[in-house]
Design a protein around this motif. Structure first.
Motif, short mmCIF file in Angstrom:
data_model
loop_
_atom_site.label_atom_id
_atom_site.label_comp_id
_atom_site.label_asym_id
_atom_site.label_seq_id
_atom_site.Cartn_x
_atom_site.Cartn_y
_atom_site.Cartn_z
N ASP A 1 0.81 -1.21 0.00
CA ASP A 1 0.00 0.00 0.00
C ASP A 1 0.85 1.27 0.00
O ASP A 1 0.31 2.37 0.10
CB ASP A 1 -1.03 0.00 1.14
CG ASP A 1 -0.39 -0.08 2.50
OD1 ASP A 1 0.77 -0.53 2.59
OD2 ASP A 1 -1.04 0.30 3.49
N ALA A 2 2.17 1.11 -0.13
CA ALA A 2 3.02 2.30 -0.31
C ALA A 2 3.18 2.59 -1.80
O ALA A 2 3.25 3.74 -2.20
CB ALA A 2 4.39 2.08 0.31
N PHE A 3 3.24 1.54 -2.61
CA PHE A 3 3.41 1.70 -4.05
C PHE A 3 2.21 1.08 -4.75
O PHE A 3 1.85 -0.06 -4.47
CB PHE A 3 4.70 1.03 -4.52
CG PHE A 3 5.92 1.58 -3.83
CD1 PHE A 3 6.37 2.85 -4.10
CD2 PHE A 3 6.61 0.82 -2.90
CE1 PHE A 3 7.48 3.36 -3.46
CE2 PHE A 3 7.73 1.31 -2.26
CZ PHE A 3 8.16 2.60 -2.54
N HIS A 4 1.65 1.83 -5.64
CA HIS A 4 0.49 1.32 -6.36
C HIS A 4 0.90 1.09 -7.81
O HIS A 4 2.00 0.65 -8.06
CB HIS A 4 -0.68 2.28 -6.17
CG HIS A 4 -1.03 2.42 -4.71
ND1 HIS A 4 -1.90 1.58 -4.09
CD2 HIS A 4 -0.57 3.25 -3.76
CE1 HIS A 4 -1.97 1.90 -2.81
NE2 HIS A 4 -1.17 2.92 -2.58
N HIS A 5 0.07 1.45 -8.74
CA HIS A 5 0.35 1.05 -10.12
C HIS A 5 1.23 2.06 -10.86
O HIS A 5 1.74 1.74 -11.93
CB HIS A 5 -0.96 0.80 -10.86
CG HIS A 5 -1.74 -0.31 -10.21
ND1 HIS A 5 -1.72 -1.61 -10.66
CD2 HIS A 5 -2.51 -0.32 -9.10
CE1 HIS A 5 -2.46 -2.36 -9.87
NE2 HIS A 5 -2.96 -1.60 -8.92
N GLY A 6 1.40 3.23 -10.34
CA GLY A 6 2.26 4.21 -11.00
C GLY A 6 3.72 3.87 -10.79
O GLY A 6 4.23 3.89 -9.67
#
Lengths: 353, 158
Positions: free
Chosen positions: A117-122
């Motif tokens: 939940d720190a890094f998503h799809h971007g």
């Protein structure tokens, strides 16, 4: 998960309409994230190279006092079909009750470990090219339940100026009938998944350090073919992250325990990764190491046994060219336990507008 | 010819370049020293919080502090990445460059951990936004802060 193609224009149009003319409700600013890549892969003695535009991420968020809305809709191209399809990755409404309680409902990234939940799809925000395989999304072969549909609560409790506890609690539909699916509309069984994450955030000299643990309990529904039986699932994990003094460090470990309800047979999978970088101005050289050990007997849910265990090493550099553009160059090697290696070189241009 | 003879022309050039570098460095350091204290954090007068620590300023502008002690949801007001106030916030408070801080803020917004900051073009607009929102906070130049309108006050840092 790859929903059926078509119709994405309707959703994109709706977002644009909301973004441009939604004044009677609320203005919802839209951001676009994405990346274009070139990869050279050597597998089974054969070398291939390809350009790709794997996804476009449409992100919209708005706050109205204590209510916060967020949606992330991704247009993803499937490796097998070469066609774009829509994926609603996140759709959530939050209510900030107090400094120590925020509640949310919808589809969100499960609060598990640090990465998910720190890094998503971007890709712009992710240091290397691609996520560690353990925390890949469901349709990318990841092991964790990356997305959850249900309720979420989180908050921070300050013990002192130098020590805070961050908690996350989730009650959600849980796993789908296969590890690649998400129970978006219909939960396949009556039991709900429960997830808890606790994280210590020290201040002072240790500002930037996070130490956390998580526990996830669910009941995995059997699939129609009977290949994957009714199972109890427990996921236990530890994570550490540090982001200060130009150091970027993330390490996570998870143990996935699947117990077949009828036979009592247990399958334990252990996965670990560490990722480290050091920022030198706009450049950040980095390394990443991953290891995943599948059980001796075939885990029917992951559809993998010990032969699928692997170790992966990657080294690369990211250049933040501007607040909107990042370039990455990475070399990676993956070594399977039963033999067979894959090597690849990746160049990526990631954007955030 | 002596073994270590030096061309006098080259020596003069080295001395000249060294002097230029020293003067240039002096101006950079002097400039940093001068602007380091030339920006301050302002808040709406209705906000009951009078002072915060530097660590809390970081928490406010990175989305870790979500509500004020009075209860209002924190609203941040920021200039562009290239604005002097944003550069001050990045280098003085976060000890990073403006590009890195902007990237971090964007990431926190993308995570859903932080509400999108209100973007402003200059100090006047920042002051106007803070005046109109009881939970808003912004960085403005000390010169502007010397004559704040009613309803806007300085948020002291310690």
């Amino acid at each position: 998960m790859k929903p059926s193609p078509g119709g994405f224009l309707k959703i994109a149009s709706c977002l644009v309409v909301v973004g441009l003319s939604g004044r009677s409700l609320a203005e919802v600013p839209i951001n676009i994230y994405g990346n274009t890549d070139y990869a050279i892969t050597k597998k089974d003695g054969r070398t291939s190279g390809t350009f790709s535009v794997p996804m476009v991420d449409v992100f919209a968020t708005q706050q109205l006092d204590r209510i916060h809305f967020l949606t992330e809709i991704v247009l993803e191209a499937g490796e097998d079909t070469n066609e774009f399809a829509i994926d609603v990755e996140r759709l959530q409404v939050d209510y900030q009750a107090t400094s120590w309680l925020r509640v949310a409902a919808g589809r969100f990234h499960t609060a598990m470990g640090y990465y998910n939940d720190a890094f998503h799809h971007g890709a712009y925000f992710v240091l290397p090219v691609g996520r560690p395989e353990m925390v890949e999304f469901e349709d990318g072969g990841g092991l964790i339940p990356a997305h959850s549909v249900g309720l979420h609560a989180d908050g921070r409790i300050a013990f002192s100026e130098k020590l805070r506890l961050r908690y996350d609690f989730e009650l959600a539909n849980g796993r789908g009938v296969s590890s690649t699916s998400v129970a978006n509309v219909q939960d396949a069984n009556r039991s709900k998944a429960m997830n808890v994450r606790l994280r210590l955030e020290p201040g002072g000299l240790l500002d930037g350090l996070l130490l956390g643990a998580n526990g996830y309990i669910d009941r995995i529904p059997p699939d129609a073919t009977g290949a994957s039986p009714d199972m109890k699932e427990v996921i236990l994990g530890l994570h550490l992250a540090y982001f200060e003094h130009s150091v970027l460090l993330i390490s996570e470990m998870n143990v996935f325990r699947h117990e077949e309800v009828l036979s009592g047979v247990m399958h334990n999978t252990t996965a670990f990764f560490v990722e480290a970088g050091y920022q030198l101005g706009d450049f950040t050289p980095y390394v990443r190491y991953e290891a995943t050990k599948f059980p001796t007997s075939l885990d029917p849910y992951f559809v993998t046994a010990a032969a699928g265990s692997y170790k992966t090493g990657a080294v690369g550099v990211r250049w933040i060219a501007s607040g909107n553009l990042a370039f990455k160059l990475q070399g990676r090697g993956k070594d399977y336990e039963v033999g067979g290696n894959i090597y690849d070189m990746n160049a990526q241009c990631a954007f955030a507008f | 010819m002596p073994a270590h003879s030096t061309n006098p022309l080259i020596s003069r050039r080295i001395i000249l370049l060294s002097c230029l570098a020293a003067v240039f460095s002096f101006f950079i350091v002097a400039d940093r020293a001068s602007w380091a204290d030339d920006f301050i954090v302002i808040k709406n007068a209705k906000n009951s919080v009078d002072s915060v620590s530097v660590a809390e300023v970081k928490d406010v502008f990175i989305g870790r502090m979500k509500t004020w002690k009075g209860g209002g949801v924190v609203v941040t007001v920021l200039g562009s990445e290239g604005s002097p106030g944003f550069a001050w916030l990045a280098e003085k408070i976060f000890s990073v460059n403006a590009k890195t801080l902007m990237s971090k803020i964007k990431q926190e917004v993308f995570k859903g951990e932080m509400n999108k900051p209100i973007s402003v073009a200059d100090d006047d607009e920042a002051i106007s936004q803070v005046k109109g929102n009881a939970s808003a906070v912004a960085v403005v130049s000390a010169a502007k802060a010397a004559s704040l309108p009613a309803g806007v006050t300085v948020l002291a840092t310690h």
